[in-house]
Design a protein around this motif. Structure first.
Motif, PDB file in Angstrom:
ATOM      1  N   HIS A   1      -9.119  -3.685  -7.902  1.00 10.35           N
ATOM      2  CA  HIS A   1     -10.490  -3.999  -7.417  1.00 10.35           C
ATOM      3  C   HIS A   1     -11.446  -2.847  -7.726  1.00 10.35           C
ATOM      4  CE1 HIS A   1      -9.215  -1.802  -3.785  1.00 10.35           C
ATOM      5  NE2 HIS A   1      -8.289  -2.710  -3.570  1.00 10.35           N
TER       6      HIS A   1
ATOM      7  N   ARG B   1     -13.930 -10.122  -2.670  1.00 11.67           N
ATOM      8  CA  ARG B   1     -14.077  -9.035  -3.645  1.00 11.67           C
ATOM      9  C   ARG B   1     -14.597  -9.539  -4.999  1.00 11.67           C
ATOM     10  NH1 ARG B   1     -11.773  -4.200  -2.252  1.00 11.67           N
ATOM     11  NH2 ARG B   1     -10.218  -4.175  -0.587  1.00 11.67           N
TER      12      ARG B   1
ATOM     13  N   HIS C   1       0.826  -1.219   0.000  1.00 10.65           N
ATOM     14  CA  HIS C   1       0.000   0.000   0.000  1.00 10.65           C
ATOM     15  C   HIS C   1       0.855   1.262   0.000  1.00 10.65           C
ATOM     16  CE1 HIS C   1      -3.914  -1.881   0.466  1.00 10.65           C
ATOM     17  NE2 HIS C   1      -3.367  -2.742   1.302  1.00 10.65           N
TER      18      HIS C   1
ATOM     19  N   GLU D   1       0.525  -0.580  -4.762  1.00  8.06           N
ATOM     20  CA  GLU D   1      -0.918  -0.391  -4.885  1.00  8.06           C
ATOM     21  C   GLU D   1      -1.174   1.000  -4.354  1.00  8.06           C
ATOM     22  OE1 GLU D   1      -3.593  -2.921  -2.628  1.00  8.06           O
ATOM     23  OE2 GLU D   1      -5.309  -2.244  -3.793  1.00  8.06           O
TER      24      GLU D   1
ATOM     25  N   ASP E   1      -4.345 -10.400  -4.882  1.00 11.96           N
ATOM     26  CA  ASP E   1      -4.409  -9.503  -3.726  1.00 11.96           C
ATOM     27  C   ASP E   1      -4.009 -10.288  -2.471  1.00 11.96           C
ATOM     28  OD1 ASP E   1      -4.734  -7.195  -2.300  1.00 11.96           O
ATOM     29  OD2 ASP E   1      -6.830  -6.866  -2.877  1.00 11.96           O
TER      30      ASP E   1
ATOM     31  N   HIS F   1      -9.441   3.199  -1.793  1.00 14.49           N
ATOM     32  CA  HIS F   1      -9.546   2.590  -0.466  1.00 14.49           C
ATOM     33  C   HIS F   1     -10.293   3.474   0.517  1.00 14.49           C
ATOM     34  CE1 HIS F   1      -5.908   0.209  -1.834  1.00 14.49           C
ATOM     35  NE2 HIS F   1      -6.773  -0.714  -1.479  1.00 14.49           N
TER      36      HIS F   1
HETATM   37 ZN   LIG Z   1      -6.613  -2.704  -2.272  1.00 19.19          ZN
END
Ligand SMILES: [Zn+2]
Ligand SMILES: [Zn+2]
Length: 567
Positions: A464, A502, A371, A409, A525, A436
């Motif tokens: 996603h 997801r 992230h 990401e 993921d 997010h």
């Molecule tokens: Zn994510």
């Protein structure tokens, strides 16, 4: 015109209402038997009705045949309507509450107008139920506790991976029985739907009894709803129904096909069959040679083989007639494990552990995409730690064969910008851009946010995309067609995220995107080594979206992939 499945549902409702009324259980059983005879019918239903030969179906007597014919011809079932009128509305749902007899349901309905569980719950909470004849303050409190325990229908459904694991365990449990010849999962689970309300297993064997006994001995089954000579429906601990259907070996392919559905797909095939008899069945209920495989069923109808994931009556039959069904991507086509997290953000395993696990799965490359800084809740990687991570990736690369790609990401911020300074974005091997935060932004503003992010000059993968979390968060709202149009002319691919919570982008939008020539990655993921198993669910979702190997970038070998996704 009603199809046989709709009529079967009516028969099941009659059976349920008869049981609630406390009538002779054999009566209800007859309706249940009739319903399952219709659901599993191999012959052409409409031809049988038209020929007045419904009675020829084993398990259907004259009275039931008359009910079925009436419902088919008039679209209405008087017997059912009559029973619905006699009983309070919502009686089926209310009767699920333990200890709530018909008499009590009638009293609740007449005194308080209660017609469903929500109203019953509200009446209990407001202390109204204790005034109704037959209820005391104490029984009101117990009622409230019992309602809480009942799960609403949606809650009872299992996510794909849970249903998958459970079905696999049941089949392994059955394998210990020497009478089993073969077994496979059917229904929505075989079609890889994202949530599963019922597990159906089809087994081939010549002696059903020992197989049924073995099945009922599966430890997680808590109650048996129906038990027939070669079929059984029981419940798992969480309430999910599991059905086992046992057929002779020569009927296995046809049964597996029929039980896989979808209902609409099978109904459409039956229309075609009317022009060309399905192997295994003729209109008069007699038998021809039975199909040895599902491919044979399609071949007999002049169709390409249609894989289970496509059997939704969404154009697949027409495409199979034209011979234009795409050759779907498989797990074996995937060469790179994409979108993976490590301990640098919220993952559980280190870079080397992830690398070795992906290598063991036969992957040629792995993208490390932790992230970005604004994802503080997920310990997003700030610039200083990013440097450290790149150094570690370089060190690990010397020890492993698999190619490691340094990626991110990156959050798509509220204004549509990405989360690292430009000159850092350029240095990544791959950028996945995901939302997010602020999922509830109004559709127009969200569309602008996405358009701005996806049109940025760097190549990026839209991660996603609609941000849904199955059973807990709906997809974000935007003008998705406009976003797809923009992607088609931008340096951007779309992710099919294989995390079973997801499964995003969802199949219908995958198809809309592929029609625009957009490319994809199918990713896991993964937040741990175990998360790499998500690949199978990502591929299943890609298949439901009709994707081929050529449309999925991480089927490329490492060098070609790196060129394709380089920012
Ligand atoms: Zn994510
Ligand atoms: Zn992620």
């Amino acid at each position: 015109m009603k199809d046989r499945f709709e009529i079967a549902a009516e028969l099941r409702e009659i059976a349920r209402l008869l049981a609630i009324k406390g009538e002779n259980p054999f009566k209800a059983q007859a309706y249940l038997r009739g319903a399952s005879a219709l659901e599993t019918l191999e012959a052409d239903f409409e031809a049988l009705v038209k020929a007045g030969r419904i009675k020829a179906i084993p398990g259907i007597g004259s009275a039931l045949a008359a009910t079925i014919e009436e419902s088919y011809r008039t679209g209405e079932c008087r017997r059912l309507q009559q029973m619905r009128q006699e009983l309070p509305r919502g009686v089926i749902a209310l009767s699920e509450v333990p200890g709530l007899s018909l008499k009590k349901i009638v009293a609740l309905n007449e005194t308080l107008g209660v017609e469903n569980l929500a109203e019953l719950k509200a009446a209990c909470e407001n202390g109204l139920v204790s005034n109704v004849k037959g209820f005391a303050v104490k029984s009101q409190a117990k009622l409230l506790a019992d309602i809480e325990k009942l799960k609403s229908p949606g809650e009872g459904a299992l996510l794909l991976h849970h249903a998958d694991d459970t079905a696999e365990k049941i089949i392994n449990h059955l394998r210990a029985c020497p009478e089993l010849i073969e077994a496979a999962v059917a229904g929505a689970l075989r079609r890889r739907q994202e949530t599963i309300r019922r597990i159906c297993i089809v087994a081939a064997g010549t002696q059903p009894r020992p197989l049924l006994d073995r099945f009922l001995g599966f430890p997680a089954l808590t109650r048996t709803d129906e038990l027939h000579d070669s079929r059984c429906r029981a419940r798992l601990v969480g309430g999910l129904p599991v059905e086992l259907v046992i057929v002779p070996p020569d009927a296995y392919a046809a049964a597996l096909h029929a039980r896989t559905g979808s209902r609409r797909h099978i109904a459409k095939l039956e229309q075609l069959t009317r022009k060309r008899a399905l192997p295994g069945a003729t209109a008069d209920g007699g038998r021809q040679a039975r199909p040895a495989s599902e491919s044979e069923i399609y071949r007999h109808l002049g169709l390409q083989y249609i894989p289970p994931e496509l059997r939704e009556e969404e154009g697949e039959i027409e495409a199979a007639q034209r011979g234009t069904l795409p050759e779907l991507i498989t797990v074996a086509d995937v060469r790179g494990m994409t979108h993976c997290h490590t301990v640098y953000s919220d993952g559980r395993n280190g870079i080397e552990e992830m690398a070795l696990a992906a290598e063991a799965m036969g992957m040629a490359y792995l993208t490390i995409t932790d992230h970005s800084p604004s994802a503080y809740y997920a310990r997003g990687v700030g610039i200083d730690r990013l440097r450290a991570q790149w150094d570690e990736i370089a060190r690990v690369q010397e020890r492993v064969k698999i190619t490691l790609l340094k990626g991110t990401e990156s959050d798509i911020l509220a204004d549509g910008s990405l989360d690292y300074p430009d000159h850092y974005l350029e240095q990544f091997d791959i950028v996945i851009a995901s939302i997010h935060s602020r999922h509830k932004m109004a559709a127009e503003q969200m569309t602008e946010r996405l358009l701005r992010a996806l049109k940025l000059p760097w190549f990026k993968v839209w991660g996603h995309p609609l941000g849904r979390l199955l059973q807990s968060r709906p997809p974000l709202e935007c003008r998705i067609e406009a976003v797809l149009d923009a992607i088609a002319t931008s340096r951007c691919a779309i992710e099919v995220n294989g995390d079973p919570r997801r499964l995003d982008l969802e199949p219908r939008w995958i198809r809309a995107a592929r029609e625009r020539g957009i490319k994809f990655i199918v990713s896991t993921d993964a937040h741990s080594i175990g998360g790499m198993k998500n690949l199978r669910y990502g591929v299943a979702t890609a298949r439901r979206g009709w994707l081929t190997r050529g449309e999925v970038l991480n089927t490329l070998e490492a060098r070609a992939f790196m060129q394709a996704v380089h920012p």
